[in-house]
Design a protein around this motif. Sequence first.
Motif, PDB file in Angstrom:
ATOM      1  N   SER A 137       0.907  -1.173  -0.024  1.00  0.00           N
ATOM      2  CA  SER A 137      -0.127  -0.050  -0.075  1.00  0.00           C
ATOM      3  C   SER A 137       0.942   0.991   0.044  1.00  0.00           C
ATOM      4  O   SER A 137       2.135   1.143   0.115  1.00  0.00           O
ATOM      5  N   VAL A 138       0.274   2.268  -0.167  1.00  0.00           N
ATOM      6  CA  VAL A 138       1.035   3.472  -0.125  1.00  0.00           C
ATOM      7  C   VAL A 138       1.726   3.848   1.178  1.00  0.00           C
ATOM      8  O   VAL A 138       3.036   4.412   1.011  1.00  0.00           O
ATOM      9  N   SER A 184      -6.594  -6.068  -0.852  1.00  0.00           N
ATOM     10  CA  SER A 184      -5.428  -5.301  -0.376  1.00  0.00           C
ATOM     11  C   SER A 184      -5.840  -4.118   0.743  1.00  0.00           C
ATOM     12  O   SER A 184      -6.941  -3.687   0.549  1.00  0.00           O
ATOM     13  N   LEU A 185      -4.724  -3.806   1.290  1.00  0.00           N
ATOM     14  CA  LEU A 185      -5.007  -2.785   2.379  1.00  0.00           C
ATOM     15  C   LEU A 185      -5.602  -1.500   1.593  1.00  0.00           C
ATOM     16  O   LEU A 185      -6.430  -0.680   2.364  1.00  0.00           O
ATOM     17  N   GLU A 186      -5.223  -1.165   0.278  1.00  0.00           N
ATOM     18  CA  GLU A 186      -5.683   0.218   0.078  1.00  0.00           C
ATOM     19  C   GLU A 186      -7.205  -0.102  -0.492  1.00  0.00           C
ATOM     20  O   GLU A 186      -7.748   1.081  -0.609  1.00  0.00           O
ATOM     21  N   GLU A 187      -7.737  -1.331  -0.582  1.00  0.00           N
ATOM     22  CA  GLU A 187      -9.165  -1.052  -0.895  1.00  0.00           C
ATOM     23  C   GLU A 187     -10.102  -1.327   0.421  1.00  0.00           C
ATOM     24  O   GLU A 187     -11.068  -1.298   0.254  1.00  0.00           O
ATOM     25  N   ARG A 208       6.159   1.358   4.191  1.00  0.00           N
ATOM     26  CA  ARG A 208       6.775   1.327   2.974  1.00  0.00           C
ATOM     27  C   ARG A 208       7.999   2.363   2.830  1.00  0.00           C
ATOM     28  O   ARG A 208       7.899   3.512   3.069  1.00  0.00           O
ATOM     29  N   SER A 209       9.097   1.763   2.124  1.00  0.00           N
ATOM     30  CA  SER A 209      10.314   2.796   2.251  1.00  0.00           C
ATOM     31  C   SER A 209      10.233   3.556   0.860  1.00  0.00           C
ATOM     32  O   SER A 209       9.950   3.173  -0.129  1.00  0.00           O
ATOM     33  N   LYS A 358       1.473   9.588   7.443  1.00  0.00           N
ATOM     34  CA  LYS A 358       1.991  10.879   6.460  1.00  0.00           C
ATOM     35  C   LYS A 358       2.336  10.760   5.140  1.00  0.00           C
ATOM     36  O   LYS A 358       2.146  11.617   4.289  1.00  0.00           O
ATOM     37  N   LYS A 359       2.775   9.538   4.734  1.00  0.00           N
ATOM     38  CA  LYS A 359       2.842   9.213   3.552  1.00  0.00           C
ATOM     39  C   LYS A 359       1.692   8.958   2.646  1.00  0.00           C
ATOM     40  O   LYS A 359       1.748   9.730   1.529  1.00  0.00           O
ATOM     41  N   PHE A 360       0.422   8.729   3.173  1.00  0.00           N
ATOM     42  CA  PHE A 360      -0.479   8.683   2.551  1.00  0.00           C
ATOM     43  C   PHE A 360      -1.050  10.210   2.519  1.00  0.00           C
ATOM     44  O   PHE A 360      -1.509  10.766   1.352  1.00  0.00           O
ATOM     45  N   GLU A 361      -0.942  10.855   3.475  1.00  0.00           N
ATOM     46  CA  GLU A 361      -1.235  12.369   3.396  1.00  0.00           C
ATOM     47  C   GLU A 361      -0.719  13.396   2.432  1.00  0.00           C
ATOM     48  O   GLU A 361      -1.365  13.941   1.710  1.00  0.00           O
ATOM     49  N   ALA A 362       0.628  13.012   2.403  1.00  0.00           N
ATOM     50  CA  ALA A 362       1.468  13.740   1.378  1.00  0.00           C
ATOM     51  C   ALA A 362       0.838  13.513  -0.196  1.00  0.00           C
ATOM     52  O   ALA A 362       1.041  14.314  -1.107  1.00  0.00           O
ATOM     53  N   LYS A 363       0.233  12.318  -0.341  1.00  0.00           N
ATOM     54  CA  LYS A 363      -0.196  11.717  -1.557  1.00  0.00           C
ATOM     55  C   LYS A 363      -1.762  12.339  -1.825  1.00  0.00           C
ATOM     56  O   LYS A 363      -2.257  11.977  -3.124  1.00  0.00           O
TER      57      LYS A 363
END
Lengths: 673, 165
Positions: A137-138, A184-187, A208-209, A358-363
């Motif tokens: 996921s993101v 998937s986690l994103e779904e 996720r790196s 925060k990775k999700f937020e930035a996108k």
Amino acid sequence: METSKLINIDGRDVPFTDEKNLLEVIRKANIDIPTFCYVSELSVYGACRMCTVEIEGRGLQTSCSTPPEAGLKVKTNTEPVRQIRKIALELILANHESECPTCTKSTSCKLQDLSKRLGVTKVRFRQIRKPVPTDDSVAIVRNPNKCILCGDCVRMCSEVQGIGAIDFAHRGHDTVVQPAYGKSLEEVQCIYCGQCARVCPTGALTPRSEVDEVWKALNDKKKMVVVQIAPAVRVAVGEAFGYHAGDLTTGQIVAALKMMGFNKVFDTCFTADLTILEEGNEFVRRATTGGVLPMFTSCCPGWVKFVEQYHPEILENLSTCRSPQQMFGSVAKNIFADQFGVKKEDLIVVSIMPCTAKKFEAKRPEFKTDGVADVDHVITTQELVQMINEYGIQFRNLRPEALDMPLGFKTGAGVIFGNTGGVMEAALRYVYEVVEGKTLENCDFNEVRGAAGMRSAEVVLAGKTFKIAIVHSLSNARDLLEKIKKGECEYHFIEVMTCPGGCINGAGQPINFEPDYKKKRTDGLYEADKMLQLHKSQDNPYIKELYAKTLGEPGSEQAHHLLHTHYNARRRMKGRSMVIVNGKGEDKDKLEIRVCVGTSCYLRGAQDLLHQLAKHIAEKGLQEKVLVKATFCFEKCNKGPTVKIGTTVITQCDFAKATAAIDKAVGVLAAKG
Amino acid sequence: MPTVMLRKFEKVCAIIEKHDSDPSKLIPILQEVQEEYRYLPEEVMTFVAMTLGLSPAKVYGVASFYAHFSLIPKGKHVIRLCDGTACHVKRSEGILNALHAKLGLSARMPTTKDMLFTVETVSCLGACGLAPVMVVNEKVYGQMSPEKAVAVVEEIMKKEDGKNV
């Protein structure tokens, strides 16, 4: 004097009081009983068998599920105990994808650690589980091949966060931990808090790196790369280099980042100060002009996604302020790019965050201009450690360096953002002066500090009493929302953080197994506040300058444009609809009617509406001409029930509106036909 | 009939209501829902989860744990062949092979394309005295042989053909 109750552990009498199980008593006696499935903040599961001990008269027992009783005689290291632990571990390892050298969890992996500690050097059993693909996921990567089924993540997600995005599925050796229906986690409804990854004892769940993308940007000569460091990072990154939790290493972080080639090293605390002025001002405005209250903080991206998915009815209660991370991105690209002498498109903004969400937020699309994100890459504290190690920087030998100005200047108010209660305290320091019109002498609001999951206080400002609350972990947030809804309590201003303890315990922070690391990091941030000259966001000279030169005043139109946003209802899960009425013939020739039966619409009577519509269709003899589906969520939850007829979405739909639209659409269809 | 699905949906609503939307009644609710659909469709499980206030992952966990619940559509006639210890030693495997061969099925593909038959094995039907045992829908057939089992299937096929004529 009360005689203390005693348990005999390996021949020594150990006193105990209110420990919840034998395991805690043994650990108090300085014996670190191994565990995988025992996490003190979660319920007892008793699956991994690693904590097995021998109790006189009872035989082999798991100490995590044994209540302490006076007079128990316990042996923790007998031959049968050692054998059972080793065999259990060997069996766990047999089905684990042991790729330690290439695993991101290597060296902070509990499975690796215990294998070494217990001296398991050989696995005699054959792997029977077939490899499955990973779920990227993101923010979180799920690798079921490394899962040992301890269930820590499942209990974290449902008990502490109240989400339940992942659970056990299937049975026996087919058992797997996954989102519903193998999606998937994103779904699904995952909010990317990553607390599952924080407690995962293996590499089955990891952040996720984005390290490679950052190196690439740093090596691109055409780009100027600036970086912001979140408050909580500075009291945790040192743990990876032999410092204690809570030790402040800001100077070394700056030095390391400069070595790596970041053009400017800034501080998210600067925009935390900016957030306080905007958010404090927003609160005062709401409170004095009859605006929507209580106001909730909106710095935490996990909490924001939670509200979008589960409580769209309070979206108007969320502060419209962007988070400090996003304010930084916006300010850097839209205001400071010029000052740095670089075109906006050649400026790369990297954030170092304690957080996976925060990775999700930035996108999020809200934070993109013309498809370009305000914050280009988000790396966690763990990834910063990875970059330092990859470069070969000797962190401990670094001479501390200073942050760049102006976006590196902060007050103590911005620093304590990383603690639960910190945003509230920082806001109070501002709101007090604005409302009272006088200088606040003692900046410490001790009543909002602490570790309790839900704290509240009353603050009297200009003769008016304001009730404030602080919650951390989303199950606590959900309980509070329930109470407010039932009218059991009333507040004006509420701070919510998703992670237990706040950002200092984010899932991107280094893995730490010490029992008191959370408190140490918390104390570290309060210490950092004390050591700074300024403690109130409004005293930050560069913030003052930013308003004077560019933004005008807090809440101005320009500030709104650059520093605020609006969030919308969000569906929890991608999935199929339930077919309710379907005539013969091709679907494309029929009028599609979709009635939302998701939670919000369901509570507003969508189910009855669906029944009435079905009856109407039958009475009019339209069965063959329509395709009626019960579906989940059009993301218009505040205006439900929502019905989609053909391509028209009708919100606040009732029987009259729906039938009018259906009859009209069927007429058009007939005319075409 | 275009409104068959509506009737099913209304039945699901009634089942949930009958159990007071109580999440602790999840298993009986799923059992009754499965009777309606002959399996548990994903979207129906999501609906059940939502109305009971459970996460869909939890409902899926329960549904996928028990062999009784099916996540894929089953045939009109469900043949359950016992492969418990008693039936196994009485050569139930030969019966399974005969049924699979007759219907063109395998363990990975338990349902015929025409959705008429599903063949599955169970670990004990509690009728070991009659081993090997086979249950078709609700009817129990004891002391089966590969030939007898195939004959039962052929009988059903004949009846089904008759309906279509």
